[in-house]
Design a protein around this motif. Structure first.
Motif, mmCIF file in Angstrom:
data_model
loop_
_atom_site.group_PDB
_atom_site.id
_atom_site.type_symbol
_atom_site.label_atom_id
_atom_site.label_comp_id
_atom_site.label_asym_id
_atom_site.label_seq_id
_atom_site.Cartn_x
_atom_site.Cartn_y
_atom_site.Cartn_z
ATOM 1 N N ASP A 197 56.064 -9.054 -35.944
ATOM 2 C CA ASP A 197 55.787 -8.542 -37.281
ATOM 3 C C ASP A 197 57.094 -7.934 -37.814
ATOM 4 O O ASP A 197 57.957 -7.536 -37.024
ATOM 5 C CB ASP A 197 54.731 -7.446 -37.134
ATOM 6 C CG ASP A 197 54.176 -6.935 -38.442
ATOM 7 O OD1 ASP A 197 52.999 -7.199 -38.715
ATOM 8 O OD2 ASP A 197 54.914 -6.236 -39.175
ATOM 9 N N HIS A 250 53.436 -8.097 -31.727
ATOM 10 C CA HIS A 250 53.722 -7.383 -32.971
ATOM 11 C C HIS A 250 55.130 -6.796 -32.954
ATOM 12 O O HIS A 250 55.866 -6.858 -33.931
ATOM 13 C CB HIS A 250 52.688 -6.274 -33.185
ATOM 14 C CG HIS A 250 52.906 -5.468 -34.425
ATOM 15 N ND1 HIS A 250 53.936 -4.552 -34.551
ATOM 16 C CD2 HIS A 250 52.247 -5.454 -35.608
ATOM 17 C CE1 HIS A 250 53.898 -4.011 -35.762
ATOM 18 N NE2 HIS A 250 52.873 -4.549 -36.414
ATOM 19 N N HIS A 302 49.378 -4.392 -47.858
ATOM 20 C CA HIS A 302 48.708 -5.687 -47.693
ATOM 21 C C HIS A 302 47.635 -5.964 -48.738
ATOM 22 O O HIS A 302 47.344 -7.111 -49.046
ATOM 23 C CB HIS A 302 48.120 -5.799 -46.291
ATOM 24 C CG HIS A 302 49.183 -5.855 -45.241
ATOM 25 N ND1 HIS A 302 50.273 -6.679 -45.350
ATOM 26 C CD2 HIS A 302 49.352 -5.171 -44.093
ATOM 27 C CE1 HIS A 302 51.050 -6.512 -44.309
ATOM 28 N NE2 HIS A 302 50.521 -5.592 -43.533
ATOM 29 N N HIS A 321 57.311 -5.109 -39.163
ATOM 30 C CA HIS A 321 57.244 -3.677 -38.872
ATOM 31 C C HIS A 321 57.454 -3.425 -37.376
ATOM 32 O O HIS A 321 56.780 -2.586 -36.772
ATOM 33 C CB HIS A 321 55.896 -3.112 -39.300
ATOM 34 C CG HIS A 321 55.642 -3.210 -40.766
ATOM 35 N ND1 HIS A 321 54.729 -4.078 -41.314
ATOM 36 C CD2 HIS A 321 56.206 -2.554 -41.813
ATOM 37 C CE1 HIS A 321 54.731 -3.949 -42.640
ATOM 38 N NE2 HIS A 321 55.622 -3.030 -42.964
ATOM 39 N N GLU A 345 50.592 -1.894 -33.477
ATOM 40 C CA GLU A 345 51.586 -1.130 -34.219
ATOM 41 C C GLU A 345 51.284 0.326 -33.898
ATOM 42 O O GLU A 345 50.229 0.840 -34.274
ATOM 43 C CB GLU A 345 51.463 -1.407 -35.718
ATOM 44 C CG GLU A 345 52.531 -0.716 -36.540
ATOM 45 C CD GLU A 345 52.429 -1.094 -38.018
ATOM 46 O OE1 GLU A 345 52.942 -2.157 -38.390
ATOM 47 O OE2 GLU A 345 51.812 -0.342 -38.783
ATOM 48 N N HIS A 386 52.033 -9.514 -45.419
ATOM 49 C CA HIS A 386 52.292 -10.596 -44.477
ATOM 50 C C HIS A 386 51.409 -11.805 -44.766
ATOM 51 O O HIS A 386 50.191 -11.721 -44.650
ATOM 52 C CB HIS A 386 51.996 -10.145 -43.045
ATOM 53 C CG HIS A 386 52.690 -8.874 -42.663
ATOM 54 N ND1 HIS A 386 53.937 -8.535 -43.132
ATOM 55 C CD2 HIS A 386 52.309 -7.863 -41.852
ATOM 56 C CE1 HIS A 386 54.293 -7.375 -42.610
ATOM 57 N NE2 HIS A 386 53.321 -6.933 -41.844
HETATM 58 ZN ZN LIG Z 1 53.390 -5.334 -40.456
#
Ligand SMILES: [Zn+2]
Length: 511
Positions: free
Chosen positions: A147, A113, A458, A149, A16, A171
């Protein structure tokens, strides 16, 4: 003859990328996850550091019939800055060389991701899928997991047959997504011969702060709910991605991606309906933060027993968004107030962790937190006692990291002199998504009055048994993952974009 099933190539890139953070290097991937060939299959079938989607994918493929895995390469690093172009080029070259050497495959699973960025490629997640497509040709299914994101490009969608993105934030559905990807590949390579139609709409909203992207409640949760209700055959998948604004790219924003069984008009219609719903709800994306001063006052009350225990989320220094995990604003403020009953983590400071390991448990050392200053952090010097040492590998037990190996490098628990603050100091960056990095030192989290967690979302799934949502407060202090968009000078975003720009209208484009 024994059935051998489809030959499936497996490749993945997990990063990310925060466009404001220092470049992610080869070393960062080697420290977290760089696996090639058969090692991927071996690790996907046990507890390992591989992305959990792979475990979900392998489990489901194993359970649904014969198949032949053709693992190419999987890289993962902690969220950070753009990856070095040379590392991405090597990654691609290895993937292509291995795919070439193995001969034709029947399908490709891309486990990425989706929020990546290379120093010389704004859409390297798209590039990976495009290159795989070029190698396998048009008729071979490619299914991608991401993901939520992720920043999705039309180029990536055009090159793939289906996208499956997480539906939970925090997640907790990595395995489910891998499993769903396996089911789609089975349908495409089996007798059903599924062929997909796809629609992709980008909505000019960058959901921020990160808490507006929770899947439990809020505007984004409502979009996910709508998508779920519309996911009936012939819909194959609806992935509503939140994106990651700090990548600072033209493709940033919410995207709606609908995959159907050959029904293009339906895919287009559903994508436009969900996108329109997202836009009409745009006013609900706003920040609700407390100041550092308020945080210290509340922590003192909690320590004194006047207020119930609480979490102060240091959302601006979240390694999960590319933060360095080493800002000292809250640490210093709480220490100067003499606050008792505080646990703080995870503070990434390899030099301090090394110093603590050299000194040993019980030793008193002069700690310099964040020895290198930046606009986001200041050094903070304080005598501490080393209370615990740990090699820094532990299996998570709750929330996002449950059942996954958490890799922290040599880690120490230190207690500050002059206040009641214990700090977990790690050598590698990782957000505290799970209680284990505290509990591995024997800390009883239920006894803490204040937990300062360098995380944004998270931690909620890992610490919910101690702190329900009404005991969580997000603090506005400086950092690379600040929840205040005005703190950043964006130059890559496609403008206008909500909520940075407010005076514009938008409607989903015609298909
Ligand atoms: Zn994420």
């Amino acid at each position: 003859m024994t059935p051998i099933g489809p030959r499936v190539a497996i490749v993945g890139l997990h990063l990310e990328a925060n466009g404001f953070a220092p470049v992610t290097t080869r070393h960062d991937f080697l420290a977290e996850c760089w696996e090639e060939g058969e090692a991927i299959s071996e690790q996907a079938r046990r507890v390992s550091h591989l992305p959990l989607e792979l475990s979900g994918f392998y489990d489901r493929m194993d359970a649904t019939g014969p198949w032949q895995e053709v693992p190419l390469i999987v890289l993962a690093a902690q969220p950070g800055g753009p990856m070095e172009q040379a590392v991405f080029d090597d990654f691609l070259a290895i993937a292509e060389r291995r795919l070439h050497a193995t001969g034709p495959v029947d399908a490709v699973y891309v486990c990425s991701h989706g929020g990546s960025l290379a120093t010389g490629d704004d859409d390297n997640d798209g590039t990976l899928v495009v290159r795989m497509r070029a190698l396998v040709g048009r008729g071979v299914p490619i299914v991608v997991t991401h993901d939520l994101h992720c920043n999705v490009s039309r180029r990536m969608i055009d090159a793939a047959d289906a996208l499956v993105a997480y539906r939970t934030n925090p997640h907790v559905d990595h395995r489910d997504c891998g499993s769903e990807a396996a089911d789609i590949l089975r349908r495409m390579t089996g007798p059903e011969g599924l062929r997909t139609a796809k629609a992709h709409v980008r909505v000019p909203i960058v959901p921020w702060p990160a808490t507006t992207m929770l899947s439990t409640d809020g505007p984004y949760a409502d979009l996910l709910r709508m998508a779920r209700q519309l996911s009936v055959p012939p819909v194959v998948n609806i992935s509503v991605t939140a994106g990651f604004v700090l990548s600072d790219l033209p493709k940033c924003g919410i995207t709606v991606n609908v995959t159907t069984d050959r029904d293009q008009p339906l895919a287009d219609d559903l994508a436009r309906r969900i996108a329109a719903a997202a836009w009409s709800d745009r006013d609900r994306y706003f920040a609700d933060l407390i100041s550092s001063k308020q945080a210290v006052a509340m922590a003192s009350e909690a320590a004194a027993g006047v207020r119930v225990p609480l979490i102060l989320a240091d959302v601006a220094d979240n390694p999960g968004g590319g933060g360095l995990g080493n800002t000292t604003w809250l640490l210093r403020a709480l220490h100067e107030a003499g606050t008792e009953g505080v646990i703080l983590g995870l503070f990434c400071d390899p030099a301090l962790a090394t110093q603590a390991h050299a000194a040993g448990v019980g030793a008193r050392i002069e700690a310099t937190f964040a020895p290198v200053e930046s606009e986001f952090t200041r050094s903070f010097v304080c005598p501490v006692t080393v209370q615990g040492l740990h090699p820094g590998s532990v299996v998570g037990r709750r929330g996002r990291d449950a059942g996954r190996e958490i890799v922290l490098g040599p880690t120490a628990l230190v207690a500050l002199e002059g206040s009641g603050i214990q700090v977990v100091v790690t050598s590698l960056r990782e957000q505290p998504a799970d209680p284990m990095p505290f509990e591995m030192f024997g800390i009883d989290i239920a006894q803490a009055r204040v937990a300062v967690l360098k995380s944004c979302a998270h931690f909620r799934a890992g610490f919910d048994e101690f702190f329900p949502p009404d005991r969580i407060f997000e603090v506005d202090v400086p950092g690379l993952t600040s929840n205040v968009l005005q703190n950043f000078t964006f130059c890559g975003l496609q403008r206008p974009i909500w909520p940075i720009d407010r005076d514009f209208e938008w409607a989903p484009p015609a298909p």
